[in-house]
Scaffold this active site. Sequence first.
Site, mmCIF file in Angstrom:
data_model
loop_
_atom_site.group_PDB
_atom_site.id
_atom_site.type_symbol
_atom_site.label_atom_id
_atom_site.label_comp_id
_atom_site.label_asym_id
_atom_site.label_seq_id
_atom_site.Cartn_x
_atom_site.Cartn_y
_atom_site.Cartn_z
ATOM 1 N N SER A 133 0.807 -1.243 -0.034
ATOM 2 C CA SER A 133 -0.023 0.048 -0.068
ATOM 3 C C SER A 133 1.045 1.287 -0.010
ATOM 4 O O SER A 133 1.893 1.243 0.418
ATOM 5 C CB SER A 133 -1.058 -0.042 1.007
ATOM 6 O OG SER A 133 -1.626 1.211 1.460
ATOM 7 N N TYR A 139 -3.496 0.722 10.015
ATOM 8 C CA TYR A 139 -3.136 0.505 8.639
ATOM 9 C C TYR A 139 -1.737 0.991 8.263
ATOM 10 O O TYR A 139 -1.195 -0.036 7.701
ATOM 11 C CB TYR A 139 -4.311 0.704 7.800
ATOM 12 C CG TYR A 139 -4.220 0.319 6.278
ATOM 13 C CD1 TYR A 139 -4.702 -0.965 6.125
ATOM 14 C CD2 TYR A 139 -3.687 1.161 5.339
ATOM 15 C CE1 TYR A 139 -4.630 -1.355 4.800
ATOM 16 C CE2 TYR A 139 -3.880 0.682 4.150
ATOM 17 C CZ TYR A 139 -4.008 -0.662 3.707
ATOM 18 O OH TYR A 139 -3.891 -1.165 2.506
#
Length: 267
Positions: free
Chosen positions: A147, A160
């Site tokens: 990511s 996250y």
Amino acid sequence: MFDENSFSLKGKVALVTGASYGIGFAIATGFAKYGAKIVFNDIKQELVDKGLASYKEKGIEAYGYVCDVTKEDQVQDMVAKIEKDVGTIDILVNNAGIIKRIPMLEMTAEQFRQVVDVDLNAPFIVSKAVIPGMIKKGHGKIINICSMMSELGRETVSAYAAAKGGLKMLTRNICSEYGHANIQCNGIGPGYIETPQTAPLRERQADGSRHPFDAFIVAKTPAERWGTTEDLMGPAVFLASDASNFVNGHVLYVDGGILAYIGKQPQ
């Protein structure tokens, strides 16, 4: 030697975690186009069944297993079953992940731990389970879905971002420890990708204008669009193939240029 077969995955066994749908499904589909045997897992039987049906619809013979990738005993059992049913794993994509969009001061420690458990601890557990087989075979490819949040912060995604930043460093460390065994461990950092989960953020408003978040992402992306799951197939095939045999410890950001761009000057 680089030749027309360098991107071939023919005969390779590829495990893509959490690949019943979405990004993992797209990557596995790309692998299948280049000859790989597809293996995937999900946490519930109904999700595995849904995935098997989706692969069959595309003409792909896939093998699905129910497994919680945060549980080491379940992962070890799954890898043993895969080796018996299909063969030793040549390619691993640590795709399974979750996100909780909660402001940090409102997030409990247990919620933080849950995200880190799925997004960071699980890739460690699954990689640990497949690396011995790769060492015996004399080669292996591990791809971690890292990511853009392994490089950027944003409100409400503290867990996250922390997990994906850790996954980036796990990627580099697997490279460091097992590069000598001809194992290449790299990451892919997707930008904002069109998936069913992001569909509500891309719906046109009643007056025909873009959703505010949609407008924000398009303005921040030099490509001026969201990515598609198909945009991830080529990079994944490259990192899974012999064409990337001297690429190790790298994160390939597939983001339309967001990380390179400071943004437009306000009018």
